[in-house]
Scaffold this motif. Structure first.
Motif, short mmCIF file in Angstrom:
data_model
loop_
_atom_site.label_atom_id
_atom_site.label_comp_id
_atom_site.label_asym_id
_atom_site.label_seq_id
_atom_site.Cartn_x
_atom_site.Cartn_y
_atom_site.Cartn_z
N ARG A 133 5.12 -5.10 -0.36
CA ARG A 133 4.75 -6.37 -1.01
C ARG A 133 4.15 -7.37 -0.03
O ARG A 133 4.49 -8.56 -0.03
N ARG A 162 3.21 -3.86 -7.66
CA ARG A 162 4.40 -4.66 -7.89
C ARG A 162 5.69 -3.89 -7.62
O ARG A 162 6.40 -4.16 -6.66
N ALA A 166 4.81 -8.89 -5.40
CA ALA A 166 3.77 -7.86 -5.42
C ALA A 166 3.03 -7.89 -4.10
O ALA A 166 3.06 -8.89 -3.37
#
Length: 799
Positions: free
Chosen positions: A562, A541, A645
């Protein structure tokens, strides 16, 4: 008193009448149910039939086996045993592999043995290793090579050229250098055919030391290749096998599997050379039908499932297809699917070179709905096996068998798989032996099963057990120096281009990762992505990702953060953030999505990076703040909350060679909180209580994330997901398709959930996954329980 009862067919009231009359006499009579009519099957060794070529699967098309090589022992060997070892698991008899082309071919890109003209490296990639492992377990496995894409230098972008023939011959030479014999070679997967090219390929193979390599043509949909062979005798002479894809229909139930009269009469072996594309458990009924019915309906003697295994992370397309899944080499977790045991019901009871018995093959009772059966005999003309599937049957059926034509009348061994059961104990079960009397025996078969009856022995079911799932822990670092030249760095999965370990340039010692594709490839997908490769856990994350980078020529390199899903038909359409830097000093922070909508969030210019010089590139993703840095100096920062994330990765411009070194991912504070949003990976929308209602029974959906109280969930220590402080996520039943809702918390099992390391959320009572119905992505799409299948609509990210 004597009562006469008419028991002739059609008088169904007789049992009721007898019961009434005997009740008056004070006698209780229990009458047997009327007997079922038995289906008679003669297994005749004198029957004619085609030679069986085998059942197996495909590694490639593409990258679907990538993570298997990175698994630790003993799990890696256990998985390989389940795939290839006779008497243990799927026991594959044929394996087709992709001839890597440096371009995406569905679930990734596989490296070419010849990135540039004349420079051949036979140690690239993992297919040589996988073929070697398959051969070590089953020396009789047949190997097939096929191209999906290819490097752009071939024919100046024209696959149907002399260049590609030379390229394929060089690949065969690489196989020889690894001690491998390739049995069959194809052309260009699902991209048409050039008859002259196939004739020239046959001539080249004959003259350059490969006369025994048989040609498969043309790995397309339909049987037009057989029509061409009928019209062109020279083409017919060049081709040994006519291979067609999805002969029962693409991702169909595989109930009807015809070829064509021309194909059947062509004198060629006919193959279902690609089938499947189905979940490793959910595809089992179709697989059971197709293996039998391909031969019954269309005289196909080989069945190849796509793919062998899904050794890829869950964000990659087709992440649960194959006969097994292996998405976590860092934890060692894997799962063997029902597809493996359905396949074993044929592969563990036959072998290439056996012969079908046409008069002992067909549909039970002449009705497709009852199921199908195929019989084959061994070359010794004594042993035989019959494989029976009852996928669509609604009741038990009694079968009587008579054995004749010189086949063994000895003990018959019976194995079965209950395809309708999710309990692994019901898969590939040894049942009681049958002893024929004067060559005859009987068997009752239940609906939804595959049965194998055989006079052979040696079958078995593997006992290795997978460890539990687990996250890839941060911090993570790799200096790349531990790998041999030509290999891929651990966990790094190419999705376009080829990121390969080489000796570092720019005056640096040691090993580096280099993007090797120096020109636009011959694409296989319709979407023409630039080179990129991904690594890591989808639940990462907040972190700092850093790498050293050196551009070898003018252009740009990118650092990805991400990253989650991409569209396999347009793999450039990736959900992710990018930090882009160019040799002239321009930089930008970008966001992209699966629709290809790329947004520039921040941009600017700094001193020129130049070429041949090393620089450190850093991207920080912390909550909604994204920060870019070069050589330790901040370039800029921006706020964006689109992606919360995901993985990291490298990327370059098309045809831009660049080197990367010293990858580092460092976690930041502010990780996953017990309270926050629950965001769908496939939709990028949040788990939402409809209409902000707080009433018991209010349904749950997905909606644009807005930080509302109806989107704020808390994971409690008692396995609940609560909203509004006193309402629990609740499943009204344990059935697939049940729509989840909120309800006052009771502590009951239907309100308990397990948040898993792979991003799924499963009901503790049901064992089913939290699922966006129909894989929808629009606002208001319903959230339901569904059988876990690895789809992006079952992946959730807590923020």
């Amino acid at each position: 008193m004597t009562t006469r009862v008419d028991r002739r067919p059609g008088h169904r009231a007789w049992a009721v009448l007898v019961a009434l009359l005997t009740a008056f006499a004070g006698v209780l009579v229990v009458l047997p149910a009327p007997a079922r009519a038995a289906t008679a099957i003669t297994i005749n060794g004198s029957s004619g039939g085609r030679v069986f070529d085998g059942v197996g699967a495909i590694s490639g098309g593409g990258g679907n086996s990538r993570l298997l090589v990175d698994y630790p022992e003993p799990q890696r060997s256990d998985i390989l045993d389940y795939l290839f070892k006779p008497g243990y698991g799927a026991a594959m008899q044929i394996m087709k592999v992709e001839i890597g082309g440096d371009t995406n071919s569905t679930s990734g890109a596989e490296p070419s043995h010849e990135h540039t003209r004349g420079t051949v490296n036979c140690d690239r990639g993992y297919e040589w290793w996988l073929m070697g492992q398959a051969k070590a377990r089953n020396p009789n496995i047949k190997l097939v090579g096929l191209s999906w894409g290819a490097p752009g230098w071939i024919g100046n972008g024209n696959f149907w050229s002399t260049d590609s023939i030379d390229y394929l011959v060089a690949w065969l030479g690489c196989a020889t250098s690894h001690g491998l014999t390739i049995d069959y070679l194809g052309g260009w997967n699902e991209r048409g055919r050039d008859l002259t090219w196939y004739k020239n390929l046959r001539s080249a193979l004959n003259s350059r030391g490969y006369p025994n390599v048989k040609i498969v043509a043309s790995d397309e949909f339909g049987w037009g290749t057989a029509d061409d062979a009928q019209r062109d005798p020279a083409f017919a002479a060049a081709v040994s096998v006519v291979g067609s894809h999805y002969v029962c229909g693409y991702r169909s139930a595989q109930t009807d599997c015809p070829s064509s009269a021309t194909a059947v009469n062509s004198g060629k072996a006919l193959w279902a050379s690609e089938n499947g594309s189905d979940d490793y458990n959910g595809g089992a009924p179709a697989l059971a039908r197709g293996i039998n019915r391909d031969y019954i309906d269309g005289k196909m003697t080989a069945y190849l499932n796509w793919p062998v295994i899904a050794a890829i992370t869950p964000n990659v397309p087709w992440s649960t297809t194959g006969v097994a899944v292996a998405p976590q080499p860092w934890s060692g977790y894997y799962s063997i699917g029902k597809n493996a045991w359905v396949m074993a019901q044929t592969t563990q009871f036959t072998a290439p070179g056996w012969r079908y018995l046409d008069s002992s093959t067909g549909y039970l009772g002449g009705n497709r709905a009852n199921g199908s059966y195929v019989s084959l005999k061994a070359p010794d003309n004594s042993n035989y096996s019959t494989v029976i599937e009852t996928m669509d049957a609604t009741s038990a059926q009694d079968l009587t068998f008579g054995v004749t034509g010189g086949l063994s009348t000895g003990t018959v061994h019976v194995w079965s798989t209950n395809v309708r059961s999710s309990n692994s104990a019901d898969h590939f079960v040894k049942r009681a032996d049958l002893t024929p009397t004067n060559g005859s025996f009987s068997l009752t078969v239940q609906p939804g099963y595959v049965y194998s009856i055989t006079t052979t022995t040696g079958q078995g079911k593997g006992t290795a057990v997978s460890p539990a799932q687990g996250a890839l822990a941060l911090p993570y670092a790799d200096n790349i120096d531990s790998y041999a030249t030509g290999r891929e760095a651990k966990y790094l999965m190419d999705h376009q281009g080829s990121f390969e370990v080489v000796g570092c340039g720019g005056g640096r010692a040691g090993q580096c990762v280099r993007q090797m594709s120096e020109q636009t490839p011959i694409f296989w997908t319709s979407g023409h992505a630039e080179p990129f490769t991904l690594l890591g856990d989808l639940n990462w994350r907040n972190y700092v990702v850093s790498t050293d980078v050196m551009l070898e020529k003018s252009g740009y390199a990118q650092l990805i953060g991400r990253a989650t899903n991409y569209n396999h038909e347009g793999p450039q359409n990736l959900n992710a953030y990018y930090l882009r830097v160019a040799d002239n000093g321009s930089w930008s922070i970008r966001s992209n999505n699966t629709s290809g909508n790329q947004r520039t969030l921040a941009s600017g210019s700094t001193a020129a990076l130049g070429t041949g010089r090393w620089h450190q590139l850093t991207l920080t993703v912390n909550g909604s703040t994204l920060t870019a840095a070069l050589d330790g100096t901040t370039l800029g920062s921006v706020t964006d909350s689109t992606w919360v994330a995901g993985q990291v990765g490298y990327a370059t411009g098309q045809g831009v060679p660049a080197q990367f070194d010293n990858l580092s991912i460092t976690p930041l504070g502010g990780g996953s909180s017990p309270t926050g949003q629950v965001r769908g990976s496939g939709s990028n929308r949040c788990l939402d209580v409809n209409g902000q209602s707080q009433a018991d029974g209010a349904t749950v959906q997905i909606w644009d994330c807005n930080n509302g109280a109806n989107q704020t969930w808390t994971a409690t220590s008692s396995n609940q997901l609560t909203v509004y402080g006193n309402k629990c996520l609740d499943a009204p039943s344990s059935s697939a398709g049940a729509r989840v809702r909120i309800w006052s918390c009771t502590g009951a099992a239907n309100q308990q959930w397990r948040v898993n390391a792979d991003g799924t959320i499963t009901g503790i009572q049901s064992g089913l996954c939290l699922d966006v119905n129909g894989a929808a992505t629009a606002n208001g799409a319903a959230v339901v329980l569904w059988t876990c299948n690895g789809g992006s609509n079952q992946q959730w990210i807590r923020s």
